[in-house]
Design an enzyme around this catalytic site. Structure first.
Site, short mmCIF file in Angstrom:
data_model
loop_
_atom_site.label_atom_id
_atom_site.label_comp_id
_atom_site.label_asym_id
_atom_site.label_seq_id
_atom_site.Cartn_x
_atom_site.Cartn_y
_atom_site.Cartn_z
N GLN A 213 38.45 42.77 41.57
CA GLN A 213 38.47 43.52 40.30
C GLN A 213 37.36 43.04 39.36
O GLN A 213 37.55 42.86 38.17
CB GLN A 213 39.84 43.37 39.61
CG GLN A 213 41.02 43.70 40.48
CD GLN A 213 41.61 45.08 40.22
OE1 GLN A 213 41.17 45.82 39.36
NE2 GLN A 213 42.61 45.43 41.01
N HIS A 214 36.16 42.84 39.93
CA HIS A 214 35.02 42.33 39.17
C HIS A 214 33.88 43.35 39.13
O HIS A 214 32.71 42.98 39.14
CB HIS A 214 34.51 41.03 39.79
CG HIS A 214 35.45 39.89 39.67
ND1 HIS A 214 35.34 38.75 40.45
CD2 HIS A 214 36.54 39.70 38.88
CE1 HIS A 214 36.32 37.91 40.14
NE2 HIS A 214 37.06 38.46 39.19
N LEU A 215 34.19 44.62 39.09
CA LEU A 215 33.16 45.66 39.16
C LEU A 215 32.14 45.49 38.05
O LEU A 215 32.48 45.28 36.88
CB LEU A 215 33.81 47.04 39.05
CG LEU A 215 32.90 48.22 39.35
CD1 LEU A 215 32.55 48.27 40.83
CD2 LEU A 215 33.56 49.52 38.92
N ASP B 280 30.87 44.38 43.35
CA ASP B 280 32.16 43.73 43.11
C ASP B 280 32.29 42.65 44.17
O ASP B 280 31.51 42.58 45.12
CB ASP B 280 33.29 44.75 43.21
CG ASP B 280 34.56 44.33 42.49
OD1 ASP B 280 34.78 43.11 42.34
OD2 ASP B 280 35.34 45.21 42.08
#
Length: 476
Positions: free
Chosen positions: A414-416, A293
């Site tokens: 919030q880019h998992l 992330d």
């Protein structure tokens, strides 16, 4: 009900994949989505307004997952994921920067070089600002940029240019031969006239009347049924109760958390962890063992808010892999749309776009209703922490006296992604092959951010939409 293809998740990748596959009238496609569709006016209002993020406590279109951002000391946060037709692409800020050519070429993955993926980036978009060989003009997702800045964005852009950074005309204009230099530029946005143009509305909605396409909303998949090494169906729970669906081909597009969780619940994952949870092992694969992330530090500033425009209009990219983001409002305003709280101010985000840190998504229980354990472990790499610290200093220099307080707060972009990464046949870290097929299980694919072998140097949304378009050629 039996289908040729069953897609779990109507998110950014699943919506595109469903439209592409159902274009063949002989192919029966079923999409199962845990969240609601847009038929409810309240849902439509939440996901269409591109000027706010519908992820607050009253939201009916997100699912929340707790995570531990850092280990020493422990810092906790929530990850929000879209739980609605359109997925997280229906609730995000409209950022539509592509991954860089060096990202894809760096994967060294057959079929995923920049030359392979560029046609799919072109196919998904209509860029109203730029034409030529790097931009699409017939795709359903409308891309455009804010052309005149005011308030905090104008202040930030002026400060960056005064500090010696160049203006980048087109953040989606990078090529292998002419990579983008460090600089500040307007964010390509999939927002048209204040309306978010996500994959759910752009791709899936126009296809809903096709005879061969069925979309089941408010229906949660609990497990994949795997018999004799082949995925044959899924166990679901819908509005009328339990239901079993079967298909010749099953595709997980439930997102980096959802797809990994389903794989592990179904016996596909790390043997030791599955045994501990009491799940029989079907395929011993490193699901969730090295997620990635973009860590982000946040500094509040007292800049004048920008009204009636998206939360993020411009970014500064540095040569050491940082993206400095001047958010136009405070978090509360971005979530609720209300901008009358005097304590809710704009802020600057400092995100590390090529982090070394890797996290974990682990199975907590064999019960599908128990959320997986998520650990970002952002502080495990001292070089990452040092880079974020340097980025925070740069942000303070650009903001000057407008910074409110000396300490930046840990956050996440919030880019998992990367919970079921693709890889070559000799790659022990890979869960799927270059065609997104799950190793050791026939008839099962994963097509979403789970399969990214390395996190892109830009926010991953545009890359995941492209992935859905590209992978339609592989689900055969």
């Amino acid at each position: 009900m039996h289908s040729d293809v069953l897609i779990v998740g109507a998110g950014s990748a699943g919506s595109v994949l469903a439209e592409r596959l159902s274009a063949d009238s002989s192919c029966r496609v079923t999409v199962v989505e845990a969240g609601p569709g847009a038929a409810d006016p309240q849902v439509l209002t939440q996901i269409s307004d591109g000027l706010r993020l519908p992820i607050g406590t009253a939201s009916s279109v997100v699912r929340r997952y707790p995570t531990t951002l850092t280990e020493d000391p422990e810092r906790h946060a929530q990850i929000m994921r879209g739980a609605v037709v359109g997925g997280s692409g229906a609730v995000n800020g409209g950022y539509f920067c592509r991954g860089l050519p060096s990202d894809f070429d760096g994967w060294a993955m057959p079929g995923w070089a920049w030359a392979d993926v560029l046609p799919h980036f072109l196919a998904i978009e209509t860029d109203v600002d730029f034409g030529g060989p790097l931009h699409g003009d017939v795709g359903p997702i409308i891309i455009q940029r804010v052309t005149e800045f005011d308030g905090c964005t104008a202040t930030f852009v002026d400060a960056a240019i005064s500090a010696g950074y160049r203006w980048i005309e087109d953040l989606n204009g990078s090529t292998p031969d002419s990579p983008l230099p460090p600089g500040v530029g307007a964010v390509p946005l999939n927002i048209n006239g204040g309306t978010r143009v996500g994959p759910g509305g752009a791709y899936l909605k126009p296809a809903m009347d096709r005879a061969g396409l069925t979309v089941l909303t408010d229906t949660r998949v609990r497990r994949i049924k795997i018999v004799g090494g082949r995925a044959i169906g899924v166990e679901c729970h819908g509005p009328a109760g339990p239901v079993d669906l079967t298909a010749d081909r099953i595709v997980l597009s439930a997102g980096a958390i959802g797809s990994a969780h389903l794989l592990m619940l179904s016996g596909v994952g790390p043997q030791q962890a599955l045994n501990a949870a009491g799940v029989p092992v079907v395929a011993d694969l490193p699901v969730g063992m090295a997620s990635a992330d973009h860590p982000e530090w946040v500094l509040p500033v007292d800049w004048t808010e920008t009204h009636g425009l998206p939360p993020l209009e411009a970014t500064l990219s540095t040569d050491d892999g940082l993206e400095i983001r001047p958010y136009t409002a405070g978090f509360g305003a971005m979530v609720s749309g209300s901008r009358d709280d005097p304590g809710d101010h704009p802020h600057i985000g400092v995100a590390l776009m090529r982090p070394r840190s890797r996290g974990r998504v682990r199975l907590s229980s064999a019960d599908p209703d128990v959320l997986p354990t998520i650990e970002h472990r952002y502080d495990r790499e001292p070089a990452d922490v040092a880079a974020l610290g340097a980025g925070a200093e740069l942000a303070r220099e650009l903001a000057g006296a407008h910074v409110k307080g000396a300490t930046a707060s840990w956050s996440t972009s919030q880019h998992l992604c990367g919970t079921a990464p693709m890889g070559r046949d000799d790659d022990a870290a890979a869960v799927v092959d270059a065609h997104c097929r799950v190793r050791g299980v026939d008839g099962l694919w994963v097509v979403d951010g789970s399969v990214l072998p390395a996190i892109p140097s830009r926010g991953p949304h545009a890359t995941i939409v492209m992935l859905g378009h590209r992978a339609a050629e592989f689900v055969v």
